[in-house]
Motif scaffolding. Structure first.
Motif, PDB file in Angstrom:
ATOM      1  N   GLU A 262       0.838  -1.199   0.000  1.00 55.64           N
ATOM      2  CA  GLU A 262       0.000   0.000   0.000  1.00 55.64           C
ATOM      3  C   GLU A 262       0.873   1.250   0.000  1.00 55.64           C
ATOM      4  OE1 GLU A 262      -3.393   2.166   2.834  1.00 55.64           O
ATOM      5  OE2 GLU A 262      -2.358   0.350   3.484  1.00 55.64           O
ATOM      6  N   VAL A 263       0.459   2.250  -0.769  1.00 55.77           N
ATOM      7  CA  VAL A 263       1.187   3.510  -0.797  1.00 55.77           C
ATOM      8  C   VAL A 263       1.050   4.205   0.560  1.00 55.77           C
ATOM      9  CG1 VAL A 263       1.359   5.791  -1.860  1.00 55.77           C
ATOM     10  CG2 VAL A 263       0.840   3.796  -3.271  1.00 55.77           C
ATOM     11  N   VAL A 264       2.176   4.516   1.193  1.00 51.02           N
ATOM     12  CA  VAL A 264       2.151   5.159   2.508  1.00 51.02           C
ATOM     13  C   VAL A 264       2.772   6.549   2.480  1.00 51.02           C
ATOM     14  CG1 VAL A 264       2.139   2.991   3.785  1.00 51.02           C
ATOM     15  CG2 VAL A 264       4.323   4.036   3.146  1.00 51.02           C
ATOM     16  N   LYS A 265       3.497   6.879   1.421  1.00 46.35           N
ATOM     17  CA  LYS A 265       4.137   8.189   1.360  1.00 46.35           C
ATOM     18  C   LYS A 265       4.472   8.537  -0.085  1.00 46.35           C
ATOM     19  CE  LYS A 265       7.344   9.252   4.365  1.00 46.35           C
ATOM     20  NZ  LYS A 265       8.641   9.407   5.080  1.00 46.35           N
ATOM     21  N   LEU A 266       4.323   9.814  -0.401  1.00 51.25           N
ATOM     22  CA  LEU A 266       4.778  10.355  -1.679  1.00 51.25           C
ATOM     23  C   LEU A 266       5.802  11.435  -1.383  1.00 51.25           C
ATOM     24  CD1 LEU A 266       1.364  10.712  -3.563  1.00 51.25           C
ATOM     25  CD2 LEU A 266       3.027   8.854  -3.767  1.00 51.25           C
ATOM     26  N   ILE A 267       6.951  11.370  -2.053  1.00 49.54           N
ATOM     27  CA  ILE A 267       8.015  12.343  -1.844  1.00 49.54           C
ATOM     28  C   ILE A 267       8.261  13.076  -3.152  1.00 49.54           C
ATOM     29  CG2 ILE A 267      10.415  12.709  -1.165  1.00 49.54           C
ATOM     30  CD1 ILE A 267      10.267  10.088   0.391  1.00 49.54           C
ATOM     31  N   PHE A 268       8.113  14.385  -3.120  1.00 51.82           N
ATOM     32  CA  PHE A 268       8.332  15.217  -4.298  1.00 51.82           C
ATOM     33  C   PHE A 268       9.666  15.945  -4.132  1.00 51.82           C
ATOM     34  CE2 PHE A 268       3.847  14.491  -3.952  1.00 51.82           C
ATOM     35  CZ  PHE A 268       3.391  14.389  -5.253  1.00 51.82           C
ATOM     36  N   ARG A 269      10.580  15.738  -5.093  1.00 52.99           N
ATOM     37  CA  ARG A 269      11.916  16.331  -5.036  1.00 52.99           C
ATOM     38  C   ARG A 269      12.095  17.316  -6.191  1.00 52.99           C
ATOM     39  NH1 ARG A 269      15.390  13.466  -1.707  1.00 52.99           N
ATOM     40  NH2 ARG A 269      14.608  11.422  -0.998  1.00 52.99           N
ATOM     41  N   GLU A 270      12.847  18.374  -5.910  1.00 48.64           N
ATOM     42  CA  GLU A 270      13.166  19.331  -6.950  1.00 48.64           C
ATOM     43  C   GLU A 270      14.021  18.651  -8.010  1.00 48.64           C
ATOM     44  OE1 GLU A 270      14.558  23.144  -5.666  1.00 48.64           O
ATOM     45  OE2 GLU A 270      13.536  22.995  -3.728  1.00 48.64           O
ATOM     46  N   SER A 271      13.798  19.018  -9.258  1.00 53.45           N
ATOM     47  CA  SER A 271      14.532  18.403 -10.349  1.00 53.45           C
ATOM     48  C   SER A 271      16.013  18.741 -10.307  1.00 53.45           C
ATOM     49  CB  SER A 271      13.945  18.841 -11.695  1.00 53.45           C
ATOM     50  OG  SER A 271      12.589  18.444 -11.781  1.00 53.45           O
ATOM     51  N   ASP A 272      16.325  19.936  -9.807  1.00 51.59           N
ATOM     52  CA  ASP A 272      17.722  20.327  -9.613  1.00 51.59           C
ATOM     53  C   ASP A 272      17.934  20.614  -8.130  1.00 51.59           C
ATOM     54  OD1 ASP A 272      16.253  22.636  -9.374  1.00 51.59           O
ATOM     55  OD2 ASP A 272      16.969  23.520 -11.243  1.00 51.59           O
ATOM     56  N   ASN A 273      18.797  21.533  -7.799  1.00 49.13           N
ATOM     57  CA  ASN A 273      19.024  21.919  -6.397  1.00 49.13           C
ATOM     58  C   ASN A 273      19.300  20.696  -5.524  1.00 49.13           C
ATOM     59  OD1 ASN A 273      19.267  23.746  -4.280  1.00 49.13           O
ATOM     60  ND2 ASN A 273      17.064  23.717  -3.785  1.00 49.13           N
ATOM     61  N   ASP A 274      20.130  19.779  -6.063  1.00 52.84           N
ATOM     62  CA  ASP A 274      20.529  18.565  -5.338  1.00 52.84           C
ATOM     63  C   ASP A 274      19.323  17.701  -4.971  1.00 52.84           C
ATOM     64  OD1 ASP A 274      23.230  19.260  -5.437  1.00 52.84           O
ATOM     65  OD2 ASP A 274      23.082  20.442  -3.593  1.00 52.84           O
ATOM     66  N   ARG A 275      18.281  17.796  -5.786  1.00 52.89           N
ATOM     67  CA  ARG A 275      17.072  16.989  -5.569  1.00 52.89           C
ATOM     68  C   ARG A 275      16.537  17.138  -4.130  1.00 52.89           C
ATOM     69  NH1 ARG A 275      15.147  13.561  -8.759  1.00 52.89           N
ATOM     70  NH2 ARG A 275      14.579  12.031  -7.173  1.00 52.89           N
ATOM     71  N   LYS A 276      16.512  18.360  -3.692  1.00 49.35           N
ATOM     72  CA  LYS A 276      16.014  18.668  -2.354  1.00 49.35           C
ATOM     73  C   LYS A 276      14.535  18.301  -2.240  1.00 49.35           C
ATOM     74  CE  LYS A 276      15.406  22.530   0.865  1.00 49.35           C
ATOM     75  NZ  LYS A 276      15.598  24.003   1.053  1.00 49.35           N
ATOM     76  N   VAL A 277      14.140  17.737  -1.099  1.00 42.49           N
ATOM     77  CA  VAL A 277      12.743  17.359  -0.881  1.00 42.49           C
ATOM     78  C   VAL A 277      11.880  18.614  -0.776  1.00 42.49           C
ATOM     79  CG1 VAL A 277      11.101  16.244   0.678  1.00 42.49           C
ATOM     80  CG2 VAL A 277      13.326  15.183   0.240  1.00 42.49           C
ATOM     81  N   MET A 278      10.871  18.697  -1.630  1.00 44.79           N
ATOM     82  CA  MET A 278       9.963  19.843  -1.646  1.00 44.79           C
ATOM     83  C   MET A 278       8.690  19.560  -0.849  1.00 44.79           C
ATOM     84  SD  MET A 278       8.272  21.669  -5.011  1.00 44.79           S
ATOM     85  CE  MET A 278       9.880  22.152  -5.621  1.00 44.79           C
ATOM     86  N   LEU A 279       8.183  18.331  -0.975  1.00 50.51           N
ATOM     87  CA  LEU A 279       6.931  17.979  -0.318  1.00 50.51           C
ATOM     88  C   LEU A 279       6.935  16.508   0.073  1.00 50.51           C
ATOM     89  CD1 LEU A 279       3.881  18.405   0.425  1.00 50.51           C
ATOM     90  CD2 LEU A 279       3.354  17.857  -1.967  1.00 50.51           C
ATOM     91  N   GLN A 280       6.499  16.234   1.292  1.00 45.88           N
ATOM     92  CA  GLN A 280       6.237  14.869   1.726  1.00 45.88           C
ATOM     93  C   GLN A 280       4.757  14.755   2.040  1.00 45.88           C
ATOM     94  OE1 GLN A 280       9.160  12.693   4.248  1.00 45.88           O
ATOM     95  NE2 GLN A 280      10.086  14.710   4.559  1.00 45.88           N
ATOM     96  N   LEU A 281       4.122  13.783   1.417  1.00 50.09           N
ATOM     97  CA  LEU A 281       2.682  13.614   1.557  1.00 50.09           C
ATOM     98  C   LEU A 281       2.395  12.236   2.143  1.00 50.09           C
ATOM     99  CD1 LEU A 281       0.083  15.248   0.703  1.00 50.09           C
ATOM    100  CD2 LEU A 281      -0.013  13.739  -1.281  1.00 50.09           C
ATOM    101  N   GLU A 282       1.709  12.222   3.281  1.00 50.16           N
ATOM    102  CA  GLU A 282       1.271  10.980   3.904  1.00 50.16           C
ATOM    103  C   GLU A 282      -0.211  11.101   4.224  1.00 50.16           C
ATOM    104  OE1 GLU A 282       3.665   9.999   7.282  1.00 50.16           O
ATOM    105  OE2 GLU A 282       5.556  10.519   6.254  1.00 50.16           O
TER     106      GLU A 282
END
Length: 422
Positions: A262-282
């Protein structure tokens, strides 16, 4: 205002607030909340005031009973409210009845300068003059001065025990009759489900419940009057649209549970900027890195995602939203800075109060408050209502005052975030 004739027009103050957290820390939160509330009263000096509360008593109502009594006593006897010599308080305290319990609290205060105020008896179908201060609690179903309903369980089958519903009262103030509806709609039970479609499945549930309420208050049982709906509308921002806009250039990572897939988390990372985490969705978490979008200009950039009431545009007129979207916060286990009280808290949703707010400092300007005016002077004469007629002792029973609102309905609804810890 005491002892003086009121200026032409009767000021009506409508306030709504989800007060569940006030009973988690009553010594601090209640004291500060009440101080802010009294300031609002002092600023607007209303003649008639309605305070609609949701989640009254908090999550653990049985343990909060003593705090509830103290809160009500303070409101009714404080110096700040001494000019309001009549009051009606309706508290749904029957927490043992899952079939009926809504945790709604409705408070109505009448200034001493206001004369000949009447409230409608839904059983006798006639108006009764309001005198003194009265409190009704426990089983409100048998109270004839209001209508109360809990939404059917099949409206929200994912929730085993919901406390969502509405309470309706009817008043005649300054030659004007109107209904006041305290409503608590369904929340987004899971951020992961809410963002899957636009509009979300939860939006459809809220549409169904709100439509049910509107149908009830304009049915044929009673004469139609103007009405105001204000309460906790919950999660009106369209989650999918918000996420797609905030994370336009991000890449998404899906995290699944090892045992169920089951999907428990979605992690959205910036395409650049060292792939910094932009959003965590639970399910109960919306952790976005750029919080200023929810603070700047009171979050008006988010209004384009606030569309849920559009389906009721022919039945509702909403006052302009001029306050930021609300959010929940949770205490950090180990604060990483020592910059003050705010350092001990972190945002768990995409929307936050302005930066000046601090834990325990609840500012009612962020709640929903509206002031309207009845066109008739305070203290106007009213006819006797001793007979069986359902018509109020006023001349505009069906349409209300144009200055009260030119439309037949105004909603004063708090808009909240796509997600939060509940």
């Amino acid at each position: 205002m005491a002892g003086k004739a009121a200026a032409p027009g009767t000021a009506v103050l409508l306030v709504t607030a989800n007060v569940g957290s006030l009973f988690d820390d009553p010594e601090n939160l209640q004291k500060n909340w009440l101080r802010e509330f009294y300031q609002i009263v002092h600023t607007h000096r209303p003649h008639f005031m309605a305070l609609h509360c949701q989640e009254f008593g908090g999550k653990n109502y049985e343990a909060s009973m003593s705090h509830v009594d103290k809160f009500v006593k303070e409101l009714l006897s404080s110096d700040a409210m001494k000019e309001y010599n009549r009051a009606r308080v309706y508290l749904d305290e029957n927490y043992k009845s899952q079939e009926h319990f809504t945790a709604l609290g409705s408070f109505y205060f009448l200034h001493e300068s206001l004369k000949n105020i009447y409230q409608f008896d839904f059983k006798a179908k006639k108006y009764k003059k309001v005198t003194g201060k009265e409190i009704y609690s426990d089983t409100l179903e048998s109270t004839p001065m209001l209508e109360k309903e809990k939404f059917p369980q099949d409206y929200f089958p994912e929730c085993k025990w919901s406390r969502k519903g509405f309470v309706r009262t009817r008043w005649c103030v300054a030659d004007c009759a109107f209904d006041l509806v305290n409503i608590h709609l369904f929340h987004d039970a899971s951020n992961l489900v809410a963002w899957e479609t636009s509009p979300s499945v939860y939006s459809g549930i809220r549409h169904k419940a709100l439509g049910y309420v509107l149908d009830r208050i304009i049915d044929q049982r009673f004469e139609k009057v103007s009405y105001f709906v204000f309460g906790d509308f919950n999660f009106r921002l369209d989650s999918k649209s918000v996420v797609e806009t905030l994370c336009t250039k991000a890449t998404m990572q899906t995290v699944r549970a090892a045992d169920t897939n089951e999907v428990v988390k979605l992690i959205f990372r910036e395409s650049d900027n060292d792939r910094k985490v932009m959003l965590q969705l639970e399910k109960k978490l919306f952790d976005y890195s750029h919080q200023e979008v929810f603070r700047d200009n009171n979050g008006t950039a988010l209004l384009e995602f606030d569309k849920e009431l559009s389906v009721f545009k022919d039945r509702l007129y909403e006052l302009d939203i001029s306050f930021p979207p609300s959010r929940r916060a949770r205490r950090r286990s180990s604060p990483t800075t020592t910059s003050g009280p705010a350092s001990a808290w972190e945002t768990t949703s995409p929307c936050s109060w302005p930066s000046e707010s601090r834990p325990g400092q609840v500012n009612l300007t962020h709640m929903c408050t509206s002031v309207v005016s009845c066109s008739d002077a305070v203290g106007g004469d009213a006819r006797d209502t001793g007979g069986p007629s359902a018509r109020p002792p006023c001349s505009r029973a069906a349409h209300g005052s144009r200055r009260l609102l030119e439309s037949t309905l105004s909603t004063a609804a708090s808009r909240t975030r796509p997600s939060a810890t509940r």
